[in-house]
Motif scaffolding. Sequence first.
Motif, mmCIF file in Angstrom:
data_model
loop_
_atom_site.group_PDB
_atom_site.id
_atom_site.type_symbol
_atom_site.label_atom_id
_atom_site.label_comp_id
_atom_site.label_asym_id
_atom_site.label_seq_id
_atom_site.Cartn_x
_atom_site.Cartn_y
_atom_site.Cartn_z
ATOM 1 N N LEU A 33 0.693 -1.361 0.102
ATOM 2 C CA LEU A 33 0.049 0.028 -0.037
ATOM 3 C C LEU A 33 0.881 1.187 0.037
ATOM 4 O O LEU A 33 0.751 2.049 -0.667
ATOM 5 C CB LEU A 33 -0.976 -0.140 1.197
ATOM 6 C CG LEU A 33 -1.743 1.330 1.491
ATOM 7 C CD1 LEU A 33 -2.835 1.523 0.229
ATOM 8 C CD2 LEU A 33 -2.585 1.079 2.637
ATOM 9 N N SER A 34 1.855 1.148 0.801
ATOM 10 C CA SER A 34 2.651 2.501 0.896
ATOM 11 C C SER A 34 3.633 2.626 -0.513
ATOM 12 O O SER A 34 3.906 3.926 -0.991
ATOM 13 C CB SER A 34 3.890 2.270 1.906
ATOM 14 O OG SER A 34 4.730 1.340 1.673
ATOM 15 N N TRP A 35 3.723 1.592 -1.332
ATOM 16 C CA TRP A 35 4.438 1.927 -2.534
ATOM 17 C C TRP A 35 3.340 2.542 -3.606
ATOM 18 O O TRP A 35 3.556 3.365 -4.324
ATOM 19 C CB TRP A 35 4.616 0.356 -3.326
ATOM 20 C CG TRP A 35 5.325 0.463 -4.417
ATOM 21 C CD1 TRP A 35 6.006 1.242 -4.884
ATOM 22 C CD2 TRP A 35 5.591 -0.975 -5.273
ATOM 23 N NE1 TRP A 35 6.622 0.709 -6.260
ATOM 24 C CE2 TRP A 35 6.321 -0.583 -6.415
ATOM 25 C CE3 TRP A 35 5.062 -2.227 -5.071
ATOM 26 C CZ2 TRP A 35 6.713 -1.308 -7.235
ATOM 27 C CZ3 TRP A 35 5.501 -3.052 -6.183
ATOM 28 C CH2 TRP A 35 6.217 -2.691 -6.995
ATOM 29 N N VAL A 36 2.091 2.133 -3.319
ATOM 30 C CA VAL A 36 1.019 2.765 -4.263
ATOM 31 C C VAL A 36 0.896 4.129 -3.795
ATOM 32 O O VAL A 36 0.803 5.016 -4.676
ATOM 33 C CB VAL A 36 -0.220 2.065 -4.011
ATOM 34 C CG1 VAL A 36 -1.297 2.863 -4.934
ATOM 35 C CG2 VAL A 36 -0.492 0.601 -4.727
ATOM 36 N N PHE B 238 9.810 -14.144 5.722
ATOM 37 C CA PHE B 238 10.840 -14.085 5.117
ATOM 38 C C PHE B 238 11.192 -13.271 3.759
ATOM 39 O O PHE B 238 12.291 -13.001 3.542
ATOM 40 C CB PHE B 238 11.202 -15.722 4.484
ATOM 41 C CG PHE B 238 11.059 -16.799 5.590
ATOM 42 C CD1 PHE B 238 12.173 -16.956 6.112
ATOM 43 C CD2 PHE B 238 9.931 -17.362 5.792
ATOM 44 C CE1 PHE B 238 12.382 -18.038 7.227
ATOM 45 C CE2 PHE B 238 9.931 -18.176 7.017
ATOM 46 C CZ PHE B 238 11.090 -18.606 7.478
ATOM 47 N N MET B 239 10.236 -12.727 3.336
ATOM 48 C CA MET B 239 10.227 -11.786 2.400
ATOM 49 C C MET B 239 9.742 -10.320 2.344
ATOM 50 O O MET B 239 9.694 -9.397 1.839
ATOM 51 C CB MET B 239 9.370 -12.067 1.103
ATOM 52 C CG MET B 239 9.788 -13.476 0.472
ATOM 53 S SD MET B 239 11.443 -13.388 0.175
ATOM 54 C CE MET B 239 11.240 -12.585 -1.572
ATOM 55 N N GLY B 240 9.761 -10.084 3.948
ATOM 56 C CA GLY B 240 9.305 -8.801 4.471
ATOM 57 C C GLY B 240 10.161 -7.647 3.997
ATOM 58 O O GLY B 240 9.906 -6.545 3.611
ATOM 59 N N ASP B 241 11.638 -7.999 4.044
ATOM 60 C CA ASP B 241 12.668 -7.022 3.763
ATOM 61 C C ASP B 241 12.462 -6.620 2.290
ATOM 62 O O ASP B 241 12.823 -5.478 1.888
ATOM 63 C CB ASP B 241 13.947 -7.687 3.993
ATOM 64 C CG ASP B 241 14.317 -7.599 5.477
ATOM 65 O OD1 ASP B 241 13.863 -6.813 6.197
ATOM 66 O OD2 ASP B 241 15.196 -8.389 5.815
ATOM 67 N N PHE B 242 12.222 -7.661 1.441
ATOM 68 C CA PHE B 242 11.852 -7.507 0.024
ATOM 69 C C PHE B 242 10.799 -6.132 -0.268
ATOM 70 O O PHE B 242 10.841 -5.286 -0.974
ATOM 71 C CB PHE B 242 11.666 -8.691 -0.736
ATOM 72 C CG PHE B 242 11.029 -8.372 -2.171
ATOM 73 C CD1 PHE B 242 11.799 -8.163 -3.279
ATOM 74 C CD2 PHE B 242 9.583 -8.502 -2.582
ATOM 75 C CE1 PHE B 242 11.493 -7.760 -4.737
ATOM 76 C CE2 PHE B 242 9.059 -8.237 -3.573
ATOM 77 C CZ PHE B 242 10.015 -8.018 -4.756
ATOM 78 N N TYR B 243 9.609 -6.527 0.272
ATOM 79 C CA TYR B 243 8.606 -5.564 0.289
ATOM 80 C C TYR B 243 8.749 -4.253 0.799
ATOM 81 O O TYR B 243 8.632 -3.171 0.201
ATOM 82 C CB TYR B 243 7.185 -6.085 0.880
ATOM 83 C CG TYR B 243 6.626 -7.375 0.186
ATOM 84 C CD1 TYR B 243 5.565 -7.049 -0.909
ATOM 85 C CD2 TYR B 243 6.803 -8.628 0.636
ATOM 86 C CE1 TYR B 243 5.226 -8.064 -1.580
ATOM 87 C CE2 TYR B 243 6.086 -9.466 -0.094
ATOM 88 C CZ TYR B 243 5.309 -9.434 -1.135
ATOM 89 O OH TYR B 243 4.827 -10.429 -1.904
ATOM 90 N N ALA C 176 11.854 -2.930 1.023
ATOM 91 C CA ALA C 176 12.531 -2.287 0.321
ATOM 92 C C ALA C 176 12.047 -1.603 -0.865
ATOM 93 O O ALA C 176 12.376 -0.603 -1.439
ATOM 94 C CB ALA C 176 13.932 -3.212 0.100
ATOM 95 N N VAL C 177 11.374 -2.378 -1.610
ATOM 96 C CA VAL C 177 10.530 -2.126 -2.819
ATOM 97 C C VAL C 177 9.729 -0.857 -2.713
ATOM 98 O O VAL C 177 9.903 0.221 -3.416
ATOM 99 C CB VAL C 177 9.539 -3.022 -3.324
ATOM 100 C CG1 VAL C 177 8.728 -2.522 -4.406
ATOM 101 C CG2 VAL C 177 10.509 -4.236 -3.841
ATOM 102 N N ALA C 178 9.113 -0.693 -1.484
ATOM 103 C CA ALA C 178 8.407 0.495 -0.765
ATOM 104 C C ALA C 178 9.070 1.675 -0.646
ATOM 105 O O ALA C 178 8.920 2.801 -1.041
ATOM 106 C CB ALA C 178 7.238 0.225 0.126
#
Length: 267
Positions: A54-57, A103-108, A110-112
């Motif tokens: 959501l923050s990415w959007v 496990f993929m929290g850092d990915f999301y 970082a993308v945001a």
Amino acid sequence: QIMKYTFKDITSSLTKKKNSRSSLWVQLWVRKASFPVTYLFINAGWTANMVSVLSWVVIFFAAVLLCFNNFGCMFAGVILTNFWLVLDCVDGNIARVKKVKTFMGDFYDAVAGYGPFSFTTIALGVAAYLTSFLVSEEYRVWLILIGAVGAVANVYMRLVHQKYLNCYFAAKKILGELDKITLKDTEDKKSFAYIREQIDKNFGVAGLFMPWLFVALFTNTFDIMLLCYTAYYVLSFVAICVLYCKNASNFEIEAQAKMKATGKENK
């Protein structure tokens, strides 16, 4: 059935050490604003990763709004940019309260997190082009280019940093030294990593950048803000490249010596 979390569950999950590593702007305002927002999202069943998306959007649309030559749109863009930072705290709050390892929290995250470094910096160039009174109209188009340069320098710097770490960890795995990796360099107050972290924390998008957006909006000084941050991003990019090239060269020599000493072949 969705578990109900209390407001105290949320506020007590934030440790003093975690809060102290944040910028002064985050400590004084953003963290406090994130608690009621967290309460709403977590009790609505949102996960930390969902908030990151959501923050990415949010940061994308905030950048779009900054590109309109309309005070109301720009004001909404500044508000949404600051709300992005609130959401950036919310996803961490949710993860701590739920105590769920993602496990993929850092990915999301970082993308945001790359949103302000790319979208917002470019939008800052467009906003400067639309509102500048320091630069004559015939030369204002250069402000858009400066915004693009700032965005590229910022993102490229982070790509260099990430690639260095990936290669470093891969080499340590080959050498069998993964257990020796620490983050003590970011805690050593005399180290470059610590100094850079402190500057970026308080001057970057989680610090002075956010209140400065309001000042730039109400004073029509996006151009001054743009020039300051582009200079900062370009200088940081050069410093990181020089430092990591030097570190990579020294590490390569040491690693090759260890490989020969242990009889391993570098494939």
